[in-house]
Scaffold this motif. Structure first.
Motif, mmCIF file in Angstrom:
data_model
loop_
_atom_site.group_PDB
_atom_site.id
_atom_site.type_symbol
_atom_site.label_atom_id
_atom_site.label_comp_id
_atom_site.label_asym_id
_atom_site.label_seq_id
_atom_site.Cartn_x
_atom_site.Cartn_y
_atom_site.Cartn_z
ATOM 1 N N TYR A 119 85.603 90.032 11.721
ATOM 2 C CA TYR A 119 84.193 90.364 11.903
ATOM 3 C C TYR A 119 83.296 89.226 11.406
ATOM 4 N N GLY A 120 83.773 88.490 10.410
ATOM 5 C CA GLY A 120 83.009 87.330 9.963
ATOM 6 C C GLY A 120 82.908 86.280 11.053
ATOM 7 N N GLY A 126 80.741 87.610 13.848
ATOM 8 C CA GLY A 126 79.347 87.565 13.425
ATOM 9 C C GLY A 126 78.774 86.166 13.539
ATOM 10 N N TYR A 132 76.239 94.809 12.641
ATOM 11 C CA TYR A 132 77.332 95.451 11.910
ATOM 12 C C TYR A 132 77.263 96.980 11.862
ATOM 13 N N GLY A 170 77.607 88.453 7.429
ATOM 14 C CA GLY A 170 79.044 88.241 7.557
ATOM 15 C C GLY A 170 79.694 87.962 6.216
ATOM 16 N N GLU A 178 82.588 90.251 4.528
ATOM 17 C CA GLU A 178 83.883 89.717 4.122
ATOM 18 C C GLU A 178 84.178 89.986 2.652
#
Length: 405
Positions: free
Chosen positions: A42-43, A46, A241, A364, A368
């Protein structure tokens, strides 16, 4: 001059469903499906949101230069950017790697920046000054409609059993964008105000210089622009998110899509009410109220209760999803010279885009390190700063009125 409700503003609203809802914010809703298909954390995903807004920033900065170099080609630039935006959405659906998707997101950001400013300036030129807030609300609520429609696609786009659903969704969105671009072009050609507006365009070689002087002066509109910057920072974290956070809590794709659609549905009312409000009370305080209530909505994620998060999302849609852009647009249109408006809107949008570049990086990093919940909740901090700056701008306006009276 026409009333706020006319064919040109209606087609502009449909285009904003593409410019805002489909090309930019649909990315956050489609993120779970994209991750399953092409991988990445997802980081990393993003960061592609940041790439999108780097393109958006580049577009907003380069547009005033192009308008100065080609002062009579505003309509042609708009036509090309809107058509290409639809085509790039279709092209992005064929991405197989993160780098490839990143390049498409960069191009989409660039083109959507051009389209945002040009569609607004062309459409508002045709509207009577006292109704431009309402017209701006009608146009921006198209973005809410885009969010609403995107949410309905969620069961087909992010369901684990439909690995390619997000690709089909982007293809449909791109095709819709091409149709909307053609409709806007036909309406613009029929609008008598377009030819009248084009006679103002040769003056725009002074626009960039005037824009910097007006927007970056603490005695003019710096607080308004700074508020727009922090709003961009906060809201893009929230929209990037939110759906990944909701799905991580075990919410099925259908209900996640309904949450997303709920934001868009609430934003439909927000666009109309916000436009009417800024026409009646053209003040930074009006803007600050929406941002403050949106801060409370975004902060709902802090409580780790899904019903609170969902209610907060509806609140964000109702009072602070469309309100800040449309109110900033309307306030600038009222307070800057007509020949400098396109350049001023481009520069203000550049600050907005800068916030959206920083937002996914900060969000992000929070995701994380602390998880999706913290990432979503962090958006409230920056929206609160935006509200405080908007309130400061309202106080400044009040002092100026008192000095003149």
């Amino acid at each position: 001059m026409r009333s706020a409700l006319n064919p040109l503003t209606l087609w502009a609203s449909l285009l904003f469903a593409v410019i805002l809802g489909f090309s930019r914010l649909s990315y956050g809703m489609l993120l779970p499906g994209i991750q399953r298909a092409i991988g990445g954390s997802y980081g990393q995903l993003g960061t592609l949101g940041t790439v999108n807004f780097i393109g958006y920033l580049a577009g907003t900065l380069s547009l005033p230069l192009l308008l100065a170099r080609f002062p009579g080609r505003r309509a042609a630039m708009n036509r090309a950017s809107c058509l290409l935006l639809g085509l790039t959405l279709i092209g992005s659906a064929f991405s197989e790697r993160l780098v490839q998707l990143g390049l498409w997101r960069l191009a989409i950001g660039w083109l959507s920046a051009f389209a945002t400013v040009l569609v607004l300036s062309i459409a508002l030129d045709a509207v009577r000054p006292e109704e431009r807030g309402t017209a701006s609300g009608l146009i921006w609520l198209g973005g809410s409609a885009g969010i609403l429609l995107t949410g309905f696609l969620a069961p087909f786009a992010i369901d684990p059993s439909r690995l390619q659903g997000w690709r089909h969704a982007w293809m449909l969105m791109g095709a819709f964008g091409i149709v909307a671009a053609c409709g806007f072009e036909l309406a613009a050609r029929k609008a008598a105000a377009i030819s009248a507006g084009s006679r103002l365009e040769p003056q725009r070689h002074h626009g960039s210089e005037t824009a910097f002087r007006l927007l970056l002066s603490p005695k003019k509109h710096l607080l308004l622009v700074a508020s727009y910057f922090f709003f961009g920072w906060g809201y893009i974290i929230y929209f990037t998110y939110l759906i990944p956070y909701v799905t991580s809590k075990g919410v099925p794709p259908l209900y996640a899509g309904l949450v997303w659609s709920g934001i868009g549905f609430a934003g439909l009312f927000n666009g109309w009410i916000g436009g009417k409000a800024i026409d009646r009370w053209p003040s930074g305080h009006t803007l600050a109220i929406g941002l403050a209530l949106g801060t409370l909505g975004a902060g709902g994620a802090i409580f780790d209760e899904m019903w609170v998060t969902v209610m907060g999302a509806a609140g964000v849609g109702l009072v602070s999803f469309i309100t800040p852009p449309l109110m900033t647009t309307a306030l600038l249109r009222r307070q800057v010279p007509p020949h400098a408006y396109a350049a001023c809107l481009s520069l203000a949008t550049a600050f907005f885009a800068s916030g959206q570049i920083i937002g996914p990086l900060v969000g992000g990093a929070a995701v994380e390190r602390y998880g999706l919940q913290a990432g979503v909740a962090s958006s409230a901090v920056f929206m609160a700063i935006a509200a405080a700056l908007a309130a400061g701008y309202g106080r400044q306006q009040r002092r100026e009125r008192a000095e003149k009276s």
